[in-house]
Write an enzyme that holds these catalytic residues in place. Structure first.
Site, PDB file in Angstrom:
ATOM      1  CB  CYS A 181      -0.918   0.010   1.216  1.00  0.00           C
ATOM      2  SG  CYS A 181      -2.307   1.164   1.016  1.00  0.00           S
ATOM      3  CE  LYS A 207      -7.745  -1.412   4.408  1.00  0.00           C
ATOM      4  NZ  LYS A 207      -6.332  -1.123   4.162  1.00  0.00           N
ATOM      5  NE  ARG A 210      -6.784   4.635   8.729  1.00  0.00           N
ATOM      6  CZ  ARG A 210      -7.975   4.910   8.230  1.00  0.00           C
ATOM      7  NH1 ARG A 210      -8.586   6.034   8.580  1.00  0.00           N
ATOM      8  NH2 ARG A 210      -8.548   4.083   7.397  1.00  0.00           N
ATOM      9  CE  LYS A 217      -7.271  -3.796   7.585  1.00  0.00           C
ATOM     10  NZ  LYS A 217      -6.290  -3.025   6.901  1.00  0.00           N
ATOM     11  CE1 TYR A 227      -0.998  -5.220  14.406  1.00  0.00           C
ATOM     12  CE2 TYR A 227      -3.397  -5.340  14.488  1.00  0.00           C
ATOM     13  CZ  TYR A 227      -2.238  -4.910  13.866  1.00  0.00           C
ATOM     14  OH  TYR A 227      -2.307  -4.186  12.709  1.00  0.00           O
TER      15      TYR A 227
HETATM   16  C1  PBG Z   1      -2.923   0.080   4.822  1.00  0.00           C
HETATM   17  C2  PBG Z   1      -3.483  -0.738   5.928  1.00  0.00           C
HETATM   18  C3  PBG Z   1      -4.292  -0.352   7.010  1.00  0.00           C
HETATM   19  C4  PBG Z   1      -4.440  -1.481   7.814  1.00  0.00           C
HETATM   20  C5  PBG Z   1      -3.768  -2.517   7.188  1.00  0.00           C
HETATM   21  N1  PBG Z   1      -3.199  -2.043   6.007  1.00  0.00           N
HETATM   22  C6  PBG Z   1      -4.830   0.981   7.392  1.00  0.00           C
HETATM   23  C7  PBG Z   1      -5.890   1.631   6.629  1.00  0.00           C
HETATM   24  O1  PBG Z   1      -6.412   1.123   5.636  1.00  0.00           O
HETATM   25  O2  PBG Z   1      -6.197   2.739   7.029  1.00  0.00           O
HETATM   26  C8  PBG Z   1      -5.170  -1.546   9.122  1.00  0.00           C
HETATM   27  C9  PBG Z   1      -4.709  -2.594  10.061  1.00  0.00           C
HETATM   28  C10 PBG Z   1      -5.177  -2.462  11.469  1.00  0.00           C
HETATM   29  O3  PBG Z   1      -5.978  -1.577  11.836  1.00  0.00           O
HETATM   30  O4  PBG Z   1      -4.713  -3.281  12.274  1.00  0.00           O
HETATM   31  N2  PBG Z   1      -3.826   0.520   3.883  1.00  0.00           N
END
Ligand code: PBG
Length: 328
Positions: free
Chosen positions: A120, A195, A205, A248, A313
């Protein structure tokens, strides 16, 4: 057959009976452990909203990965936090980028541990969006090339699998094509297929410093109210070459996990995200619920819904508990 002939409690009497008829298992082999890596040496900086998780420099990350591998955890999912951000997220696809360094170090020291990478741009862009921004909007097609370059750079550094998480249309096909052209037709893709635009990414974040600097991610991540749309997203990713599909977050979307598993029969991963972890940790700390039991119940619930793999986690905590013979 009604009571008193049928008494469901007969099979609940003892732990052995309960384990004999248990329908769902959680094994350490089902777990993927996400890790954050930063530049520097000897850095092990706690993430306040994710107790027990750290931003790790590569040397510390290797120790953590070794620890996880020693517990039987089969895979880590790597996230990088760059030194500098720019509009096009250059460090995401730099040969000497932080994640590329981390991949090499982990594969050099622990070759048997699977290294999966998040593909990403959002940690790497100055605006914090997952794609290229033009005229104040996140542009789809100009982003695909950068994502593909990022994926190839990860595999060149030794990644075993890439996981595009950006939610641009067509990115799985773009990544697949680029990997094939670069000579990696056998590297699998785990696509973040369904997602959602979720508030549960908040702690992540903070950890990854990837909060969008304007607007939000709703023009590319999914509306939490939609399940049929998730099926269409998964179908597209499967057609484009995804080997594993992901839902997710996990806990608020168990129905989506179950439908994806039922309709596609693909290997399904569920990402139990930072906010799910933070909720259980916080309530545990306050003494409002039993953290270990809540953790196991959540993880087994995600498996029961249909997830083959759980990204969490809690991976090390769960592995430790499973080692002691703990059951959900
Ligand atoms: C990157 C990404 C994110 C997460 C995983 N890859 C953040 C987002 O989309 O804002 C979130 C993972 C988590 O909250 O544990 N795009």
């Amino acid at each position: 057959m009604p009571y008193p002939v049928f008494r469901p409690r007969r099979l609940r009497e003892s732990p052995l009976l309960r384990s004999l008829i248990r329908e769902t298992t959680l094994r350490v082999d089902d777990l993927i452990y996400p890790l954050f890596t930063v530049h520097g040496r000897g850095v092990r900086e706690p993430i306040p909203s994710m107790p027990g998780q750290y931003r790790l420099s590569v040397d510390e990350l290797v120790k953590e990965a070794k620890d996880a591998a020693g517990m039987g955890i089969p895979a880590v999912l790597l996230f990088g936090i760059p030194k500098e951000k720019d509009p096009r997220g250059s460090e995401a696809y730099a040969e000497a980028g932080i994640v590329q360094q981390a991949i090499r170090a982990v594969k050099d020291t622990i070759p048997d541990l699977l290294v999966i990478t998040d593909v990403c741009l959002c940690q790497y862009t100055s605006h914090g969006h997952c794609g290229v921004v033009e005229d104040g909007r996140v542009k789809n097609d100009p982003t695909l090339d950068l994502l593909a370059r990022t994926a190839v750079s990860h595999v060149e550094a030794g990644a075993d699998m890439v996981a595009p998480s950006d939610m641009m249309d067509g990115r799985v096909a773009a990544v697949r094509e680029a990997l094939d052209e670069a000579g990696f037709p056998e590297s699998p893709i785990m696509a973040y297929s369904a997602k959602y635009a979720s508030s549960f990414y908040g702690p992540f974040r903070d950890a990854a410093e990837s909060t969008p600097q304007f607007g939000d991610r709703r023009s590319y991540q999914m509306d939490p109210a939609n399940a049929m749309e998730a099926m269409r997203e998964v179908a597209l990713d499967v057609d484009e070459g995804a080997d594993i599909v992901m839902v997710k977050p996990a806990l608020p979307y168990l129905d989506v996990i179950a439908r994806v598993k039922g309709e596609f029969g693909m290997p399904v991963a569920a990402y139990s995200v930072s906010g799910e972890y933070a909720m259980i940790k916080a309530a545990g700390r306050l003494g409002w619920l039993d953290e270990e039991r809540a953790m196991m119940e959540a993880l087994v619930g995600i498996r029961r819904a249909g997830a083959d793999l759980v990204i969490t986690y809690f991976a090390k905590d769960a592995a430790r508990l499973l080692e002691r013979g703990g059951t959900p």
